[in-house]
Design a protein around this motif. Structure first.
Motif, PDB file in Angstrom:
ATOM      1  N   PHE A  16      39.867 124.956  25.604  1.00  0.00           N
ATOM      2  CA  PHE A  16      39.131 123.704  25.372  1.00  0.00           C
ATOM      3  C   PHE A  16      39.872 122.465  25.876  1.00  0.00           C
ATOM      4  O   PHE A  16      39.241 121.441  26.129  1.00  0.00           O
ATOM      5  CB  PHE A  16      38.784 123.472  23.897  1.00  0.00           C
ATOM      6  N   TYR A  17      41.191 122.522  26.018  1.00  0.00           N
ATOM      7  CA  TYR A  17      41.959 121.324  26.349  1.00  0.00           C
ATOM      8  C   TYR A  17      42.203 121.269  27.857  1.00  0.00           C
ATOM      9  O   TYR A  17      43.088 121.935  28.385  1.00  0.00           O
ATOM     10  CB  TYR A  17      43.288 121.314  25.604  1.00  0.00           C
ATOM     11  N   SER A  18      41.425 120.457  28.561  1.00  0.00           N
ATOM     12  CA  SER A  18      41.534 120.398  30.023  1.00  0.00           C
ATOM     13  C   SER A  18      42.542 119.359  30.503  1.00  0.00           C
ATOM     14  O   SER A  18      43.065 119.464  31.609  1.00  0.00           O
ATOM     15  CB  SER A  18      40.167 120.098  30.644  1.00  0.00           C
ATOM     16  N   PHE A  42      31.969 120.817  23.195  1.00  0.00           N
ATOM     17  CA  PHE A  42      33.044 121.468  23.952  1.00  0.00           C
ATOM     18  C   PHE A  42      33.168 122.945  23.594  1.00  0.00           C
ATOM     19  O   PHE A  42      33.630 123.755  24.398  1.00  0.00           O
ATOM     20  CB  PHE A  42      34.375 120.763  23.694  1.00  0.00           C
ATOM     21  N   GLY A  92      25.297 120.004  20.357  1.00  0.00           N
ATOM     22  CA  GLY A  92      26.696 119.931  19.966  1.00  0.00           C
ATOM     23  C   GLY A  92      26.962 120.185  18.499  1.00  0.00           C
ATOM     24  O   GLY A  92      28.065 119.909  18.004  1.00  0.00           O
ATOM     25  N   TYR A 107      40.371 119.844  17.189  1.00  0.00           N
ATOM     26  CA  TYR A 107      40.161 119.197  18.478  1.00  0.00           C
ATOM     27  C   TYR A 107      39.782 117.732  18.268  1.00  0.00           C
ATOM     28  O   TYR A 107      38.998 117.428  17.357  1.00  0.00           O
ATOM     29  CB  TYR A 107      39.043 119.931  19.231  1.00  0.00           C
ATOM     30  N   PRO A 108      40.304 116.777  19.061  1.00  0.00           N
ATOM     31  CA  PRO A 108      41.034 116.902  20.328  1.00  0.00           C
ATOM     32  C   PRO A 108      42.551 116.935  20.188  1.00  0.00           C
ATOM     33  O   PRO A 108      43.267 116.750  21.170  1.00  0.00           O
ATOM     34  CB  PRO A 108      40.606 115.634  21.053  1.00  0.00           C
ATOM     35  N   ASP A 125      43.431 115.775  23.925  1.00  0.00           N
ATOM     36  CA  ASP A 125      42.741 116.087  25.182  1.00  0.00           C
ATOM     37  C   ASP A 125      42.086 114.802  25.675  1.00  0.00           C
ATOM     38  O   ASP A 125      41.077 114.354  25.127  1.00  0.00           O
ATOM     39  CB  ASP A 125      41.693 117.176  24.966  1.00  0.00           C
ATOM     40  N   ASN A 127      40.295 114.275  28.042  1.00  0.00           N
ATOM     41  CA  ASN A 127      38.939 114.474  28.561  1.00  0.00           C
ATOM     42  C   ASN A 127      37.903 114.702  27.458  1.00  0.00           C
ATOM     43  O   ASN A 127      36.731 114.931  27.763  1.00  0.00           O
ATOM     44  CB  ASN A 127      38.905 115.661  29.529  1.00  0.00           C
ATOM     45  N   ALA A 128      38.310 114.644  26.198  1.00  0.00           N
ATOM     46  CA  ALA A 128      37.342 114.806  25.109  1.00  0.00           C
ATOM     47  C   ALA A 128      36.292 113.706  25.203  1.00  0.00           C
ATOM     48  O   ALA A 128      36.622 112.531  25.365  1.00  0.00           O
ATOM     49  CB  ALA A 128      38.056 114.743  23.768  1.00  0.00           C
ATOM     50  N   GLU A 129      35.029 114.088  25.080  1.00  0.00           N
ATOM     51  CA  GLU A 129      33.958 113.116  25.311  1.00  0.00           C
ATOM     52  C   GLU A 129      33.909 112.031  24.255  1.00  0.00           C
ATOM     53  O   GLU A 129      33.351 110.960  24.490  1.00  0.00           O
ATOM     54  CB  GLU A 129      32.602 113.822  25.392  1.00  0.00           C
TER      55      GLU A 129
END
Length: 266
Positions: A16-18, A42, A92, A107-108, A125, A127-129
């Protein structure tokens, strides 16, 4: 284990962590998290999610708990196809009544190895929305550059997760020492159009606890497993394996509900 002080190279590839970044006021003082009605989008790509041993009884209600790889990592199976979580809706949110693993709920945030400084550092992360620099509801740092109550709560959650992760490693090592693991398969037998049984299909290969080996343990060892809490977790895993049938039934029901292509020859 607190916020990072600009460590060296991080190691590890985490589901999940990009874009994990060490949480630091120098980088993230103007960032925060916005509330979302469906924050788990995610997790739609997570058909197999790591579990800690304390989660076994709750996770067993949702689906199979299996062990994978040489390290026998415990996993909550949440889908039959790679990259497809059957319990996360398009908006989601998780389906009602489904256990959400702590791995998802943290997360994140995540701890990562800082090999250069031989320590664990807290990361986010990037990139977390729901991480943003505009209109966020919970900031990471206050005006003085100190972690906010929100961030402190997340740090505590991650610390507790790490404690549970270490307890899980000890649990798995115990099962290894007792030689309780065996290779298992999950199979599905479809029904032919004429109602007869079709060719069995293999869904998955994994490791699980052998009930035969468990039952052959000396009585004093079973008492030890009972008293240290491991036996109840073992049975939670064993009982969870009936969840393969639930996943198959759910997949078939969803497939049947899909619109069928028109028959041009009719």
């Amino acid at each position: 284990m607190t916020t990072a002080q600009m460590p060296g190279q991080l190691s590890g590839n985490v589901l999940f962590y990009s874009k994990p970044e060490p949480l630091a006021k120098e980088l993230h003082s103007n960032l925060g998290v916005k509330r979302m009605d469906g924050p788990f989008g995610f997790a739609r790509a997570g058909h197999a999610i790591p579990l800690t041993v304390g989660e076994f009884p709750l996770a067993a209600v949702t689906g199979p708990i299996i062990f994978v790889g040489d390290d026998r990592v415990p996993i909550a199976v949440m889908g039959l196809n790679a990259g497809e979580n059957m319990f996360v809706r398009d908006d989601g949110t998780f389906e009602n009544g489904v256990y959400i693993p702590a791995y998802v709920r943290r997360y994140p945030f995540v701890f990562a190895n800082d090999d250069a400084n031989k320590q664990m550092v807290l990361c986010i992360d990037r990139n977390a929305e729901f991480i943003t620099d505009k209109g966020y509801d919970m900031a990471f740092f206050d005006a003085a550059g100190e972690p906010t109550e929100y961030t402190k709560g997340c740090i505590e959650f991650c610390n507790n997760f790490e404690v549970e992760r270490q307890r899980t490693l000890a649990f798995v090592q115990l099962l290894k020492d007792l030689d309780l693991f065996e290779s298992k398969e999950a199979n599905f037998t479809p029904t032919n159009p004429d109602g007869t049984a079709g060719q069995p299909q293999k869904i998955a290969e994994y490791f699980g606890v052998s009930e035969e080996k468990l039952n052959k343990l000396p009585a004093d060892k079973l008492v030890e497993l009972r008293d240290n809490g491991a036996l109840s977790q073992i049975y939670a895993h064993i009982h969870s394996l009936v969840g393969w049938d639930r996943l198959v039934a759910l997949a078939m029901a969803r497939q049947a509900a899909q619109p069928q292509p028109a028959n041009l020859n009719s």
